[in-house]
Scaffold this motif. Structure first.
Motif, mmCIF file in Angstrom:
data_model
loop_
_atom_site.group_PDB
_atom_site.id
_atom_site.type_symbol
_atom_site.label_atom_id
_atom_site.label_comp_id
_atom_site.label_asym_id
_atom_site.label_seq_id
_atom_site.Cartn_x
_atom_site.Cartn_y
_atom_site.Cartn_z
ATOM 1 N N ILE A 36 0.838 -1.210 0.000
ATOM 2 C CA ILE A 36 0.000 0.000 0.000
ATOM 3 C C ILE A 36 0.870 1.255 0.000
ATOM 4 O O ILE A 36 0.630 2.204 -0.758
ATOM 5 N N PHE A 37 1.909 1.267 0.839
ATOM 6 C CA PHE A 37 2.763 2.455 0.942
ATOM 7 C C PHE A 37 3.635 2.662 -0.299
ATOM 8 O O PHE A 37 4.083 3.765 -0.568
ATOM 9 N N SER A 38 3.882 1.571 -1.046
ATOM 10 C CA SER A 38 4.726 1.695 -2.234
ATOM 11 C C SER A 38 3.932 1.835 -3.524
ATOM 12 O O SER A 38 4.512 1.902 -4.604
ATOM 13 N N ILE A 39 2.599 1.903 -3.420
ATOM 14 C CA ILE A 39 1.763 1.936 -4.616
ATOM 15 C C ILE A 39 1.957 3.225 -5.421
ATOM 16 O O ILE A 39 1.699 3.263 -6.625
ATOM 17 N N GLY A 40 2.447 4.269 -4.761
ATOM 18 C CA GLY A 40 2.690 5.525 -5.468
ATOM 19 C C GLY A 40 3.762 5.424 -6.527
ATOM 20 O O GLY A 40 3.849 6.262 -7.436
ATOM 21 N N GLU A 41 4.612 4.395 -6.446
ATOM 22 C CA GLU A 41 5.685 4.203 -7.422
ATOM 23 C C GLU A 41 5.222 3.428 -8.650
ATOM 24 O O GLU A 41 6.013 3.177 -9.554
ATOM 25 N N LEU A 42 3.962 3.038 -8.675
ATOM 26 C CA LEU A 42 3.446 2.175 -9.750
ATOM 27 C C LEU A 42 3.674 2.732 -11.155
ATOM 28 O O LEU A 42 4.039 1.968 -12.051
ATOM 29 N N PRO A 43 3.491 4.060 -11.402
ATOM 30 C CA PRO A 43 3.685 4.542 -12.785
ATOM 31 C C PRO A 43 5.123 4.447 -13.288
ATOM 32 O O PRO A 43 5.353 4.463 -14.493
ATOM 33 N N ASP A 44 6.081 4.339 -12.386
ATOM 34 C CA ASP A 44 7.490 4.279 -12.798
ATOM 35 C C ASP A 44 7.869 2.825 -13.045
ATOM 36 O O ASP A 44 7.972 2.025 -12.115
ATOM 37 N N ASN A 50 6.278 -1.954 -10.145
ATOM 38 C CA ASN A 50 5.672 -1.674 -11.441
ATOM 39 C C ASN A 50 4.518 -2.665 -11.622
ATOM 40 O O ASN A 50 4.222 -3.457 -10.714
ATOM 41 N N TYR A 51 3.891 -2.641 -12.780
ATOM 42 C CA TYR A 51 2.678 -3.451 -12.934
ATOM 43 C C TYR A 51 2.946 -4.941 -12.739
ATOM 44 O O TYR A 51 2.191 -5.639 -12.052
ATOM 45 N N ASP A 52 4.041 -5.446 -13.329
ATOM 46 C CA ASP A 52 4.357 -6.869 -13.190
ATOM 47 C C ASP A 52 4.622 -7.241 -11.734
ATOM 48 O O ASP A 52 4.192 -8.295 -11.255
ATOM 49 N N ASP A 53 5.349 -6.369 -11.026
ATOM 50 C CA ASP A 53 5.615 -6.621 -9.608
ATOM 51 C C ASP A 53 4.320 -6.636 -8.802
ATOM 52 O O ASP A 53 4.129 -7.462 -7.904
ATOM 53 N N LEU A 54 3.438 -5.693 -9.124
ATOM 54 C CA LEU A 54 2.156 -5.612 -8.415
ATOM 55 C C LEU A 54 1.342 -6.882 -8.635
ATOM 56 O O LEU A 54 0.772 -7.452 -7.687
#
Length: 204
Positions: A36-44, A50-54
């Motif tokens: 949740i706290f790292s979701i802000g990095e999703l666009p990078d 990133n999307y695959d990691d998520l």
């Protein structure tokens, strides 16, 4: 002595499974908070997540949750769901080759076929013990069951004995009768009288 050893090991394994389930749940909660706290990095795309990691993390967490359910429920359906999510994760996330994806899809199809054709109707059950003198209409109303009765004053014992008479069987400790989607079992006998009856309901 052997009987007590088996009983001790049975309780010990239950406690160990509970501890493992709790530890796994704590780990999953921590990982969810981190995600949740790292979701802000999703666009990078160059940083986590990133999307695959998520996608990978979410599948891992879902599999972990299903493992917890498997540890405390001990039912065939929980094993089925763990395997289903594990194979689905491999098919969706691992893009190594079309052949591996095809094998994964076939494995999922085999799992669903196994569930449909090999799981017995009472493999997945919900069990509740009632007093034998409990009115059937009350049980049906409170627990959303469909136990057949001919009179509003019919008790669970009346229905049980009537069914045993139809099936031409003798009542005894542990004896069962079966209807289309549920069963009744003698759970307790005291002074020769049936005092508790267990309702075993299929949850398929």
């Amino acid at each position: 002595m052997e009987k007590y050893a088996r009983l001790f090991l049975k309780h010990l394994t239950k406690i160990m499974e509970f501890i493992i389930a709790v530890l796994l749940a704590c780990g999953i909660i921590i990982m969810i908070v981190q995600l949740i706290f790292s979701i802000g990095e999703l666009p990078d795309l160059n940083t986590y997540p990133n999307y695959d990691d998520l996608l990978t993390s979410c599948f891992n967490l879902i599999i972990g949750v299903e493992l917890i359910r498997m540890l405390y429920l001990h039912t065939p359906i929980t094993v089925f769901e763990v395997l289903l999510f594990a194979i689905a994760r491999q098919v969706i996330i691992d893009h190594s080759s079309p052949l591996n994806s095809l094998i994964g899809v076939i494995a999922i199809a085999i799992l669903f076929a196994t569930r449909k054709f090999l799981f017995a109707p009472f493999d997945e059950t919900e069990k509740t013990v009632f007093r034998a003198s409990q009115k059937v209409y009350q049980i049906n109303r409170l627990f959303h069951l469909d136990i057949p009765y001919s009179d509003k004053d019919d008790t669970l014992l009346d229905v049980f004995l009537r069914k045993m008479e139809e099936d031409d069987t003798e009542p005894g400790s542990g004896a069962c009768v079966y209807f289309s989607d549920f069963g009744l079992r003698i759970a307790k006998v005291r002074d020769g009288k049936i005092t508790r009856i267990e309702v075993i309901r299929s949850i398929h």
